[in-house]
Design a protein around this motif. Sequence first.
Motif, PDB file in Angstrom:
ATOM      1  N   LEU A  36       0.830  -1.205   0.000  1.00  0.00           N
ATOM      2  CA  LEU A  36       0.000   0.000   0.000  1.00  0.00           C
ATOM      3  C   LEU A  36       0.867   1.260   0.000  1.00  0.00           C
ATOM      4  CD1 LEU A  36      -2.504  -1.090   2.805  1.00  0.00           C
ATOM      5  CD2 LEU A  36      -3.040  -0.937   0.362  1.00  0.00           C
ATOM      6  N   ASP A  37       0.286   2.331  -0.541  1.00  0.00           N
ATOM      7  CA  ASP A  37       0.947   3.630  -0.503  1.00  0.00           C
ATOM      8  C   ASP A  37       0.359   4.548   0.563  1.00  0.00           C
ATOM      9  OD1 ASP A  37       2.698   3.309  -2.883  1.00  0.00           O
ATOM     10  OD2 ASP A  37       0.779   3.139  -3.928  1.00  0.00           O
ATOM     11  N   ALA A  38      -0.894   4.314   0.932  1.00  0.00           N
ATOM     12  CA  ALA A  38      -1.549   5.183   1.914  1.00  0.00           C
ATOM     13  C   ALA A  38      -2.682   4.419   2.593  1.00  0.00           C
ATOM     14  CB  ALA A  38      -2.094   6.444   1.243  1.00  0.00           C
ATOM     15  N   VAL A  39      -2.992   4.858   3.821  1.00  0.00           N
ATOM     16  CA  VAL A  39      -4.106   4.291   4.576  1.00  0.00           C
ATOM     17  C   VAL A  39      -4.964   5.445   5.083  1.00  0.00           C
ATOM     18  CG1 VAL A  39      -4.807   2.955   6.600  1.00  0.00           C
ATOM     19  CG2 VAL A  39      -2.768   2.277   5.309  1.00  0.00           C
ATOM     20  N   ILE A  40      -6.264   5.362   4.825  1.00  0.00           N
ATOM     21  CA  ILE A  40      -7.209   6.381   5.299  1.00  0.00           C
ATOM     22  C   ILE A  40      -8.177   5.716   6.269  1.00  0.00           C
ATOM     23  CG2 ILE A  40      -8.969   8.059   4.657  1.00  0.00           C
ATOM     24  CD1 ILE A  40      -7.728   8.093   1.842  1.00  0.00           C
ATOM     25  N   PHE A  41      -8.240   6.249   7.484  1.00  0.00           N
ATOM     26  CA  PHE A  41      -9.173   5.725   8.477  1.00  0.00           C
ATOM     27  C   PHE A  41     -10.503   6.469   8.381  1.00  0.00           C
ATOM     28  CE2 PHE A  41      -5.135   4.401  10.394  1.00  0.00           C
ATOM     29  CZ  PHE A  41      -5.430   3.086  10.725  1.00  0.00           C
ATOM     30  N   ALA A  42     -11.486   5.829   7.787  1.00  0.00           N
ATOM     31  CA  ALA A  42     -12.839   6.384   7.726  1.00  0.00           C
ATOM     32  C   ALA A  42     -13.622   5.779   8.878  1.00  0.00           C
ATOM     33  CB  ALA A  42     -13.481   6.072   6.378  1.00  0.00           C
ATOM     34  N   THR A  43     -13.135   6.047  10.080  1.00  0.00           N
ATOM     35  CA  THR A  43     -13.635   5.376  11.283  1.00  0.00           C
ATOM     36  C   THR A  43     -14.453   6.295  12.174  1.00  0.00           C
ATOM     37  OG1 THR A  43     -11.375   5.726  12.119  1.00  0.00           O
ATOM     38  CG2 THR A  43     -11.946   3.517  11.374  1.00  0.00           C
ATOM     39  N   GLY A  44     -14.869   7.432  11.643  1.00  0.00           N
ATOM     40  CA  GLY A  44     -15.858   8.242  12.323  1.00  0.00           C
ATOM     41  C   GLY A  44     -15.351   9.148  13.424  1.00  0.00           C
ATOM     42  N   TYR A  45     -16.320   9.562  14.241  1.00  0.00           N
ATOM     43  CA  TYR A  45     -16.092  10.565  15.274  1.00  0.00           C
ATOM     44  C   TYR A  45     -16.780  10.132  16.568  1.00  0.00           C
ATOM     45  CZ  TYR A  45     -14.990  13.533  11.237  1.00  0.00           C
ATOM     46  OH  TYR A  45     -14.451  14.042  10.085  1.00  0.00           O
ATOM     47  N   ARG A  46     -16.524  10.886  17.613  1.00  0.00           N
ATOM     48  CA  ARG A  46     -17.176  10.638  18.894  1.00  0.00           C
ATOM     49  C   ARG A  46     -17.443  11.964  19.594  1.00  0.00           C
ATOM     50  NH1 ARG A  46     -13.581  11.726  22.828  1.00  0.00           N
ATOM     51  NH2 ARG A  46     -11.352  11.578  22.331  1.00  0.00           N
ATOM     52  N   SER A  47     -18.308  11.907  20.574  1.00  0.00           N
ATOM     53  CA  SER A  47     -18.582  13.069  21.423  1.00  0.00           C
ATOM     54  C   SER A  47     -17.419  13.284  22.392  1.00  0.00           C
ATOM     55  CB  SER A  47     -19.875  12.819  22.210  1.00  0.00           C
ATOM     56  OG  SER A  47     -19.975  13.682  23.317  1.00  0.00           O
ATOM     57  N   ASN A  48     -17.161  14.551  22.746  1.00  0.00           N
ATOM     58  CA  ASN A  48     -16.123  14.840  23.742  1.00  0.00           C
ATOM     59  C   ASN A  48     -16.714  15.361  25.055  1.00  0.00           C
ATOM     60  OD1 ASN A  48     -16.884  17.475  23.261  1.00  0.00           O
ATOM     61  ND2 ASN A  48     -14.916  18.143  22.442  1.00  0.00           N
ATOM     62  N   VAL A  49     -18.025  15.240  25.217  1.00  0.00           N
ATOM     63  CA  VAL A  49     -18.699  15.802  26.394  1.00  0.00           C
ATOM     64  C   VAL A  49     -18.122  15.304  27.723  1.00  0.00           C
ATOM     65  CG1 VAL A  49     -20.910  16.017  27.595  1.00  0.00           C
ATOM     66  CG2 VAL A  49     -20.816  16.255  25.111  1.00  0.00           C
ATOM     67  N   PRO A  50     -17.816  13.998  27.865  1.00  0.00           N
ATOM     68  CA  PRO A  50     -17.302  13.548  29.159  1.00  0.00           C
ATOM     69  C   PRO A  50     -15.993  14.212  29.588  1.00  0.00           C
ATOM     70  CG  PRO A  50     -18.031  11.681  27.846  1.00  0.00           C
ATOM     71  CD  PRO A  50     -18.030  12.873  26.942  1.00  0.00           C
ATOM     72  N   SER A  51     -15.251  14.772  28.636  1.00  0.00           N
ATOM     73  CA  SER A  51     -13.971  15.395  28.977  1.00  0.00           C
ATOM     74  C   SER A  51     -14.140  16.743  29.658  1.00  0.00           C
ATOM     75  CB  SER A  51     -13.112  15.569  27.713  1.00  0.00           C
ATOM     76  OG  SER A  51     -13.669  16.555  26.845  1.00  0.00           O
ATOM     77  N   TRP A  52     -15.334  17.361  29.559  1.00  0.00           N
ATOM     78  CA  TRP A  52     -15.493  18.684  30.167  1.00  0.00           C
ATOM     79  C   TRP A  52     -16.763  18.855  31.007  1.00  0.00           C
ATOM     80  CZ3 TRP A  52     -19.882  21.121  28.391  1.00  0.00           C
ATOM     81  CH2 TRP A  52     -20.359  20.757  27.126  1.00  0.00           C
ATOM     82  N   LEU A  53     -17.781  18.043  30.792  1.00  0.00           N
ATOM     83  CA  LEU A  53     -19.015  18.194  31.564  1.00  0.00           C
ATOM     84  C   LEU A  53     -18.964  17.342  32.826  1.00  0.00           C
ATOM     85  CD1 LEU A  53     -21.901  19.330  31.824  1.00  0.00           C
ATOM     86  CD2 LEU A  53     -22.689  17.335  30.533  1.00  0.00           C
ATOM     87  N   GLN A  54     -19.028  17.989  33.962  1.00  0.00           N
ATOM     88  CA  GLN A  54     -19.002  17.271  35.234  1.00  0.00           C
ATOM     89  C   GLN A  54     -20.435  16.925  35.644  1.00  0.00           C
ATOM     90  OE1 GLN A  54     -16.731  19.544  38.064  1.00  0.00           O
ATOM     91  NE2 GLN A  54     -14.812  19.221  36.977  1.00  0.00           N
ATOM     92  N   ASP A  55     -20.925  15.878  35.013  1.00  0.00           N
ATOM     93  CA  ASP A  55     -22.288  15.428  35.291  1.00  0.00           C
ATOM     94  C   ASP A  55     -22.348  13.935  35.056  1.00  0.00           C
ATOM     95  OD1 ASP A  55     -25.087  14.797  33.617  1.00  0.00           O
ATOM     96  OD2 ASP A  55     -25.364  15.863  35.503  1.00  0.00           O
ATOM     97  N   GLY A  56     -22.397  13.162  36.126  1.00  0.00           N
ATOM     98  CA  GLY A  56     -22.374  11.717  35.985  1.00  0.00           C
ATOM     99  C   GLY A  56     -23.731  11.095  35.768  1.00  0.00           C
TER     100      GLY A  56
END
Length: 412
Positions: free
Chosen positions: A323-343
């Motif tokens: 191969l010459d290149a690899v593309i990860f089309a593996t999506g995204y996620r929410s980052n809310v747990p990193s800043w919202l202090q609400d369990g």
Amino acid sequence: MQDQANSTSPRQSLCTVDGPIIVGAGPSGLAVAATLRKHSVPFTILERSDDIADLWTNRTYGRLRLHLPKVFCELPHVRFPPDFPAYPSKNDFLRYLHSYADHFSISPLFGRTVTRARFNAATSLWHVTAVVEGGEVTEYVSRWLVVASGENAEVVVPRVKGRERFAGEVLHSSEYKSGERFKGKRVLVVGCGNSGMEMCLDLCEHGAIPFMSVRSGVHVLPREMLGTSTFGIAMNLLRWLPVKLVDRFLLLVAKMILGDTEKYGLKRPKLGPLEIKGVTGKSPVLDVGAWSLIKSGDIKVVAEVESLGCNGARFVDGSDMALDAVIFATGYRSNVPSWLQDGEFFREDGKPRSRCPSNWRGPNGLYCVGFSGQGLLGAGADALRAASDIAGRWQEEMVAAAAPGAATISPV
């Protein structure tokens, strides 16, 4: 609005705002703001990037179009212009969003990265900390917090054994713009969702040699069937029929149009396309041209990646490929747990614990918009509910504050 600074370095300030704090200036945040504007409720939007709709502006490929007809992608209160195509392009959609923001006089505070949000039970107020480039810190205070940072805030890149040894280019789909620079190159796209399939199509059309790595089952449906949009047919049928029966109909027609996808390496999951969307949030692929190239062999479907080597990849079926290149089309996620202090309200994966349609309102004046797993249509519905609820509470507070003998209590 109050502003209070101290002499510490970096500079810190405290800001008490009228109305809710909205985190995120993507379509969800804009929809909430527009609806609040119609209710005459003030608001403050905090956005980490330097413009609205950061995902659409900076992290999407050039040929992208809305995968659903425009009627299902409109934000509340404003239709798409009649001259827009049925499936608006990326640039069309961005023009629509900027016009939308201008129409409702929405002016987010850009360059504010939210690092913490906590609820003070003693004062019934939310304290939201945001950092600007250069290190200045501001704490915004309000009775209401709207989380509109979305399900696609951060990229997801799986750990692959040997990645550091691979001599070729490795990138996430958020960095991919066009297949032009990959002409003549052998490119592995990891992931077979809508983005992965469309990038394979784009690579093929630009003279690259694409391979698509498939780990699990996927439902591929024609974007249109019986002369109209597949999504539109599904939505109409769901008014009268149970989801399992609608899924059976969609898969029957899809097989008549596309043929047997499993014959070409794309196994269908046991659950139907609509049922699996409701359970996992995973959308079916709406084909825009890649399927015919898979059938012709121009796009080759390969197994899950086991590891990367210096010059290519090894797959779980034991095969190897240069191969010459690899593309990860593996999506995204929410980052809310990193800043919202609400369990209580959000899970560890950044999604609300409650299922749609009751997942837009949390405790203590907390709201979330754009986390229903139902795209722009769901985000618009969430925005209408959240803004209406906030407006009702805002009006109650205004009436109480105007009552004779009402006490004025500083929240700070």
